[in-house]
Design a protein around this motif. Structure first.
Motif, PDB file in Angstrom:
ATOM      1  N   SER A   1       0.886  -1.331  -0.087  1.00  0.00           N
ATOM      2  CA  SER A   1      -0.085   0.472  -0.064  1.00  0.00           C
ATOM      3  C   SER A   1       0.872   1.375   0.154  1.00  0.00           C
ATOM      4  CB  SER A   1      -0.810   0.167   1.438  1.00  0.00           C
ATOM      5  OG  SER A   1      -0.239  -0.078   1.905  1.00  0.00           O
ATOM      6  N   CYS A   2       2.226   1.200   0.851  1.00  0.00           N
ATOM      7  CA  CYS A   2       3.265   2.277   0.409  1.00  0.00           C
ATOM      8  C   CYS A   2       2.502   3.525   1.180  1.00  0.00           C
ATOM      9  CB  CYS A   2       3.697   3.481  -0.742  1.00  0.00           C
ATOM     10  SG  CYS A   2       4.720   1.561  -1.263  1.00  0.00           S
ATOM     11  N   ASP A   3       1.963   2.838   1.985  1.00  0.00           N
ATOM     12  CA  ASP A   3       1.492   4.131   3.182  1.00  0.00           C
ATOM     13  C   ASP A   3       1.672   4.869   4.081  1.00  0.00           C
ATOM     14  OD1 ASP A   3       1.374   2.015   4.577  1.00  0.00           O
ATOM     15  OD2 ASP A   3      -0.283   2.282   5.582  1.00  0.00           O
ATOM     16  N   GLY A   4       2.901   4.961   4.080  1.00  0.00           N
ATOM     17  CA  GLY A   4       4.191   5.441   4.879  1.00  0.00           C
ATOM     18  C   GLY A   4       4.577   6.177   3.981  1.00  0.00           C
ATOM     19  N   LEU A   5       5.766   7.431   4.969  1.00  0.00           N
ATOM     20  CA  LEU A   5       5.965   8.688   4.021  1.00  0.00           C
ATOM     21  C   LEU A   5       7.420   8.624   4.515  1.00  0.00           C
ATOM     22  CD1 LEU A   5       5.897  10.046   1.869  1.00  0.00           C
ATOM     23  CD2 LEU A   5       5.103  12.259   3.643  1.00  0.00           C
ATOM     24  N   LEU A   6       8.644   8.837   3.924  1.00  0.00           N
ATOM     25  CA  LEU A   6      10.119   9.350   4.319  1.00  0.00           C
ATOM     26  C   LEU A   6      10.401  10.337   2.869  1.00  0.00           C
ATOM     27  CD1 LEU A   6      11.756   5.778   4.032  1.00  0.00           C
ATOM     28  CD2 LEU A   6      11.073   7.000   5.749  1.00  0.00           C
ATOM     29  N   LEU A   7      10.707  11.991   4.000  1.00  0.00           N
ATOM     30  CA  LEU A   7      11.682  12.295   3.243  1.00  0.00           C
ATOM     31  C   LEU A   7      13.048  12.381   2.884  1.00  0.00           C
ATOM     32  CD1 LEU A   7      10.779  14.915   2.377  1.00  0.00           C
ATOM     33  CD2 LEU A   7       9.932  16.070   4.284  1.00  0.00           C
ATOM     34  N   TYR A   8      13.159  12.521   2.030  1.00  0.00           N
ATOM     35  CA  TYR A   8      14.905  12.705   1.709  1.00  0.00           C
ATOM     36  C   TYR A   8      15.128  14.078   1.644  1.00  0.00           C
ATOM     37  CZ  TYR A   8      19.649  11.524  -0.120  1.00  0.00           C
ATOM     38  OH  TYR A   8      20.993  11.730  -0.443  1.00  0.00           O
ATOM     39  N   ASN A   9      16.575  14.254   2.469  1.00  0.00           N
ATOM     40  CA  ASN A   9      16.736  15.863   2.099  1.00  0.00           C
ATOM     41  C   ASN A   9      18.272  15.454   1.632  1.00  0.00           C
ATOM     42  OD1 ASN A   9      18.799  18.007   2.668  1.00  0.00           O
ATOM     43  ND2 ASN A   9      17.025  19.338   3.601  1.00  0.00           N
TER      44      ASN A   9
ATOM     45  N   SER B   1      20.143  17.860   0.119  1.00  0.00           N
ATOM     46  CA  SER B   1      22.243  18.449   0.807  1.00  0.00           C
ATOM     47  C   SER B   1      22.375  17.918   1.764  1.00  0.00           C
ATOM     48  CB  SER B   1      21.629  20.001   0.905  1.00  0.00           C
ATOM     49  OG  SER B   1      20.891  19.932   1.552  1.00  0.00           O
ATOM     50  N   THR B   2      21.674  17.620   2.835  1.00  0.00           N
ATOM     51  CA  THR B   2      22.442  16.202   4.502  1.00  0.00           C
ATOM     52  C   THR B   2      22.324  14.741   3.852  1.00  0.00           C
ATOM     53  OG1 THR B   2      20.044  16.458   5.272  1.00  0.00           O
ATOM     54  CG2 THR B   2      20.851  18.632   5.734  1.00  0.00           C
ATOM     55  N   LYS B   3      21.700  14.622   2.701  1.00  0.00           N
ATOM     56  CA  LYS B   3      21.706  13.394   2.698  1.00  0.00           C
ATOM     57  C   LYS B   3      20.643  12.179   4.024  1.00  0.00           C
ATOM     58  CE  LYS B   3      25.718  13.224   0.173  1.00  0.00           C
ATOM     59  NZ  LYS B   3      24.793  13.375  -1.607  1.00  0.00           N
ATOM     60  N   LYS B   4      19.973  12.377   5.165  1.00  0.00           N
ATOM     61  CA  LYS B   4      19.197  12.522   6.033  1.00  0.00           C
ATOM     62  C   LYS B   4      18.333  12.246   5.453  1.00  0.00           C
ATOM     63  CE  LYS B   4      21.814  15.141   9.691  1.00  0.00           C
ATOM     64  NZ  LYS B   4      21.563  15.256  10.778  1.00  0.00           N
ATOM     65  N   ILE B   5      17.677  10.951   5.740  1.00  0.00           N
ATOM     66  CA  ILE B   5      16.403  10.769   5.712  1.00  0.00           C
ATOM     67  C   ILE B   5      15.206  10.717   6.785  1.00  0.00           C
ATOM     68  CG2 ILE B   5      14.115   8.600   5.037  1.00  0.00           C
ATOM     69  CD1 ILE B   5      16.755   7.688   3.468  1.00  0.00           C
ATOM     70  N   GLU B   6      13.937  11.659   6.708  1.00  0.00           N
ATOM     71  CA  GLU B   6      13.196  11.398   7.958  1.00  0.00           C
ATOM     72  C   GLU B   6      12.177  11.444   7.700  1.00  0.00           C
ATOM     73  OE1 GLU B   6      10.524  15.664   9.630  1.00  0.00           O
ATOM     74  OE2 GLU B   6      12.417  15.805   8.429  1.00  0.00           O
ATOM     75  N   VAL B   7      11.680  10.691   8.929  1.00  0.00           N
ATOM     76  CA  VAL B   7       9.636   9.702   8.618  1.00  0.00           C
ATOM     77  C   VAL B   7       9.382  10.426   9.106  1.00  0.00           C
ATOM     78  CG1 VAL B   7       8.961   7.706   9.748  1.00  0.00           C
ATOM     79  CG2 VAL B   7      11.293   7.661   9.703  1.00  0.00           C
ATOM     80  N   GLN B   8       8.447  10.886   8.370  1.00  0.00           N
ATOM     81  CA  GLN B   8       7.318  11.593   8.167  1.00  0.00           C
ATOM     82  C   GLN B   8       5.735  10.472   8.799  1.00  0.00           C
ATOM     83  OE1 GLN B   8       6.362  15.076   6.945  1.00  0.00           O
ATOM     84  NE2 GLN B   8       8.789  14.995   7.413  1.00  0.00           N
ATOM     85  N   LYS B   9       5.979   9.553   8.360  1.00  0.00           N
ATOM     86  CA  LYS B   9       4.944   8.761   8.735  1.00  0.00           C
ATOM     87  C   LYS B   9       5.077   7.315   8.437  1.00  0.00           C
ATOM     88  CE  LYS B   9       0.054   7.823   7.591  1.00  0.00           C
ATOM     89  NZ  LYS B   9      -0.743   7.211   6.163  1.00  0.00           N
ATOM     90  N   LYS B  10       4.443   6.993   9.440  1.00  0.00           N
ATOM     91  CA  LYS B  10       4.964   4.927   9.860  1.00  0.00           C
ATOM     92  C   LYS B  10       3.990   4.171   9.208  1.00  0.00           C
ATOM     93  CE  LYS B  10       9.090   4.890  13.396  1.00  0.00           C
ATOM     94  NZ  LYS B  10       8.875   3.763  15.138  1.00  0.00           N
ATOM     95  N   PRO B  11       4.907   3.162   8.243  1.00  0.00           N
ATOM     96  CA  PRO B  11       3.082   2.861   7.943  1.00  0.00           C
ATOM     97  C   PRO B  11       2.308   2.005   8.804  1.00  0.00           C
ATOM     98  CG  PRO B  11       5.616   1.463   7.087  1.00  0.00           C
ATOM     99  CD  PRO B  11       6.011   2.807   8.038  1.00  0.00           C
ATOM    100  N   ALA B  12       1.448   1.503   8.340  1.00  0.00           N
ATOM    101  CA  ALA B  12       0.388   0.568   9.430  1.00  0.00           C
ATOM    102  C   ALA B  12       0.803  -0.569  10.280  1.00  0.00           C
ATOM    103  CB  ALA B  12      -0.900   0.555   9.000  1.00  0.00           C
ATOM    104  N   ASN B  13       1.520  -1.114   8.680  1.00  0.00           N
ATOM    105  CA  ASN B  13       2.217  -2.676   8.994  1.00  0.00           C
ATOM    106  C   ASN B  13       3.430  -2.372   9.368  1.00  0.00           C
ATOM    107  OD1 ASN B  13       2.238  -5.767   8.880  1.00  0.00           O
ATOM    108  ND2 ASN B  13       2.371  -5.007   6.586  1.00  0.00           N
TER     109      ASN B  13
END
Length: 79
Positions: free
Chosen positions: A26-34, A36-48
């Motif tokens: 379902s791809c119900d989680g969301l990651l944001l990759y910056n 310039s900093t090469k950091k990945i932030e978890v915006q929303k974890k998936p339900a499963n």
């Protein structure tokens, strides 16, 4: 373990990546990759199986180096 991801938006600064884990595509989680900093932030974890997110990040980074295609569901092997 496997995971699924889909690049849903790319700007000059960031990548928005939807994701889910195991059999759930379902791809119900969301990651944001910056870029310039090469950091990945978890915006929303998936339900499963959200506890597996940290194990998904490293293989995702490897796949990102190869490139992701906008709106294409991609399987990621995590171990």
């Amino acid at each position: 373990m496997i995971g699924w991801c889909k690049l849903i938006e790319e700007t000059q600064e960031t990548l928005k990546i939807a994701y889910s884990l195991e059999e759930d595509k379902s791809c119900d989680g969301l990651l944001l990759y910056n870029k310039s900093t090469k950091k990945i932030e978890v915006q929303k974890k998936p339900a499963n199986k959200d506890w597996m997110t940290s194990f998904f990040i490293c293989p995702l980074r490897s796949r990102m180096r190869e490139g992701l295609t906008l709106d294409k569901l991609t399987m990621i092997m995590t171990g």
